[in-house]
Design an enzyme around this catalytic site. Structure first.
Site, PDB file in Angstrom:
ATOM      1  N   ASP A  88      -3.983   6.267  16.914  1.00 39.60           N
ATOM      2  CA  ASP A  88      -2.638   5.831  17.298  1.00 39.60           C
ATOM      3  C   ASP A  88      -2.098   4.728  16.391  1.00 39.60           C
ATOM      4  O   ASP A  88      -1.150   4.041  16.755  1.00 39.60           O
ATOM      5  CB  ASP A  88      -2.637   5.343  18.750  1.00 39.60           C
ATOM      6  CG  ASP A  88      -3.660   4.232  18.955  1.00 39.60           C
ATOM      7  OD1 ASP A  88      -4.418   3.949  18.002  1.00 39.60           O
ATOM      8  OD2 ASP A  88      -3.708   3.661  20.054  1.00 39.60           O
ATOM      9  N   GLU A 148      11.227  -6.788  -0.487  1.00 43.01           N
ATOM     10  CA  GLU A 148      10.997  -8.216  -0.548  1.00 43.01           C
ATOM     11  C   GLU A 148       9.499  -8.475  -0.429  1.00 43.01           C
ATOM     12  O   GLU A 148       8.821  -7.919   0.439  1.00 43.01           O
ATOM     13  CB  GLU A 148      11.734  -8.884   0.613  1.00 43.01           C
ATOM     14  CG  GLU A 148      11.793 -10.398   0.527  1.00 43.01           C
ATOM     15  CD  GLU A 148      12.478 -10.984   1.746  1.00 43.01           C
ATOM     16  OE1 GLU A 148      12.431 -12.207   1.918  1.00 43.01           O
ATOM     17  OE2 GLU A 148      13.053 -10.206   2.533  1.00 43.01           O
ATOM     18  N   GLU A 188       3.907  -3.084  -7.788  1.00 44.57           N
ATOM     19  CA  GLU A 188       4.613  -4.212  -7.186  1.00 44.57           C
ATOM     20  C   GLU A 188       4.464  -5.514  -7.953  1.00 44.57           C
ATOM     21  O   GLU A 188       5.284  -6.420  -7.818  1.00 44.57           O
ATOM     22  CB  GLU A 188       4.118  -4.432  -5.746  1.00 44.57           C
ATOM     23  CG  GLU A 188       4.751  -3.490  -4.742  1.00 44.57           C
ATOM     24  CD  GLU A 188       3.834  -3.203  -3.577  1.00 44.57           C
ATOM     25  OE1 GLU A 188       2.741  -3.772  -3.528  1.00 44.57           O
ATOM     26  OE2 GLU A 188       4.227  -2.402  -2.717  1.00 44.57           O
ATOM     27  N   GLU A 217      -0.931   1.065  -6.522  1.00 44.88           N
ATOM     28  CA  GLU A 217       0.086   0.500  -5.636  1.00 44.88           C
ATOM     29  C   GLU A 217       0.370  -0.956  -6.003  1.00 44.88           C
ATOM     30  O   GLU A 217       1.520  -1.395  -6.009  1.00 44.88           O
ATOM     31  CB  GLU A 217      -0.382   0.560  -4.170  1.00 44.88           C
ATOM     32  CG  GLU A 217      -0.663   1.957  -3.650  1.00 44.88           C
ATOM     33  CD  GLU A 217       0.630   2.704  -3.303  1.00 44.88           C
ATOM     34  OE1 GLU A 217       1.698   2.088  -3.373  1.00 44.88           O
ATOM     35  OE2 GLU A 217       0.532   3.900  -2.985  1.00 44.88           O
ATOM     36  N   GLY A 272       0.836  -1.201   0.000  1.00 44.84           N
ATOM     37  CA  GLY A 272       0.000   0.000   0.000  1.00 44.84           C
ATOM     38  C   GLY A 272       0.864   1.240   0.000  1.00 44.84           C
ATOM     39  O   GLY A 272       2.087   1.168  -0.130  1.00 44.84           O
TER      40      GLY A 272
END
Lengths: 243, 243
Positions: free
Chosen positions: A92, A123, A74, A70, A53
């Site tokens: 948080d 990786e 990849e 995204e 992401g």
DNA sequence: ACAAAAGTGTTACCGCTACACCCATGA
DNA sequence: TCATGGGTGTAGCGGTAACACTTTTGT
């Protein structure tokens, strides 16, 4: 939000949160479900595994578009099943600053999903969903949410097909249902091999191809295919799967 | 994102979109579903009807928290059913700037949902979902998505109860199912008054109170209640509604 | 020929749909 | 007492879960 060339900063009179997308890419290998994870090259959570992401950009036409971009960065992907999972926005969840993420889940044919040779030495690796490593951020929660969503959805939508080749066999499809729903040993209802094809054919949108899968040990199973048109028609009538 | 006291601007090296929440508040009046809408006092779309909502703030603990806060600003609400609907992030959905919204849908008891006397002269009004006015932004799409979600969800989750008082009658609950699913006239399956209570009782989490509803013309119907504990147990076994 | 896996057929039971009748209440 | 809506009962049908047997294939 406007860009200030002098300060090289984006400025706004209002507070805006950072927005990312994260994708739970699920692949099936014939036996179990796997998630695609990326090893993080940067802080925070450097070297830990995380969902693929990244940050949303102004040129992304939508969040879905961002998540798709995204994934395309990849892996060599095109036309995969992807749907929104939900927003994760706890204050948080990222130690740097307030980041809310829009999570997606995707279903792919694992054997056909070729992860690109790591551009930035990242990786990428498949992990069985039952053997996940320690994960960055709240990504474990996101994956669990995705699996729960998948379990719910497969009862009512024919999404198992996205985990298989266009032409598939009944035992293959059956394995997917068992892997996703993980029925107890004493459950014959779903586990019984003999009832499964009947249920699927009765739905009306799983069609025989007339071909058979060759090259196996033992008897060659028939090949079936998913008929999208027939499914759309059945959906209008309100047909539903039941397991 | 950091606040610059000198310029009185929020600054960041990265682009951040504006984030809002919008809520589809649905109430049932015994006959049909209604949506709560707010008349906009500001541009854009000034004087048009829109969903209640607003910009997310740094102090909001989550998007859900933000949506809840917005509702509390407009009505005297507490402990209502609210769930995420999805993200609407098309780049052209707001004429001012890029704004992505996290949509929620809420189910409330319409007669108990008291909209506060307009603080900022905002007008709030219930509209039957079948007679919606012209709406700001993409809010019509959002409402349609909410209704579709509701239709799907009521098949598998007992959410109809949130539209009724704690104690309700079977005919009331039946009316909700009919209003949401809008069955064709020839459908006896769902429409048949006599089968409905049997289905509900069989689920195991709709319990008799022993009381009756008084003050009606004609026979007083029995009052039932929703047993949350029994529902949680039934859910674990994987029980599902069917209509 | 054998072992393992895939394909097809059958029955009995359960649950739901579709139906009818009785009861309570206020006018 | 009548009109209207609410509560309860039941039979028949259909679907499916639970079962067994046959066929294919490679070794």
């Amino acid at each position: 939000m406007k860009y200030n060339k002098k300060t090289k900063l984006w400025e706004s009179p209002y507070w805006h949160p950072a927005v990312t997308t994260d994708s739970v890419v699920l692949g099936f290998d014939g036996k179990e479900l796997n998630v695609l994870l990326i090893r993080r090259g940067l802080e925070p959570y450097k070297n830990m595994w995380a969902l693929p992401g990244g940050f949303m950009r102004p040129e992304d036409k939508s969040a879905h578009d961002c998540a798709y971009r995204e994934l395309r960065e990849e892996a060599d992907v095109d036309d995969i099943y992807m749907d929104e999972l939900g927003v994760f926005s706890n204050h948080d969840r990222d130690p740097r600053e307030r980041v809310i993420t829009i999570a997606f889940f995707a279903l792919v044919v694992k054997s056909k999903y070729h992860v690109r040779g790591g551009d930035d030495a990242q990786e990428a690796k498949w992990f069985p969903v039952k053997e996940l490593p320690a994960l960055a951020f709240d990504h474990k929660t996101i994956i669990e949410t995705a699996l729960e969503r998948l379990r719910q959805r497969i009862h009512f939508e024919p999404i198992g097909f996205h985990l298989l080749d266009k032409e598939f066999t009944m035992p293959q499809l059956h394995n997917i249902y068992k892997a996703i729903l993980d029925p107890p040993d004493d459950d014959t209802k779903l586990s019984d091999r003999r009832n499964f094809p009947k249920k699927m054919l009765k739905l009306g949108y799983v069609k025989e191809t007339g071909k058979k899968m060759t090259g196996n040990r033992y008897r060659s199973p028939k090949l079936y295919t998913f008929d999208e048109d027939a499914y759309q028609k059945a959906k209008k009538i309100g047909m539903r799967l039941e397991f």
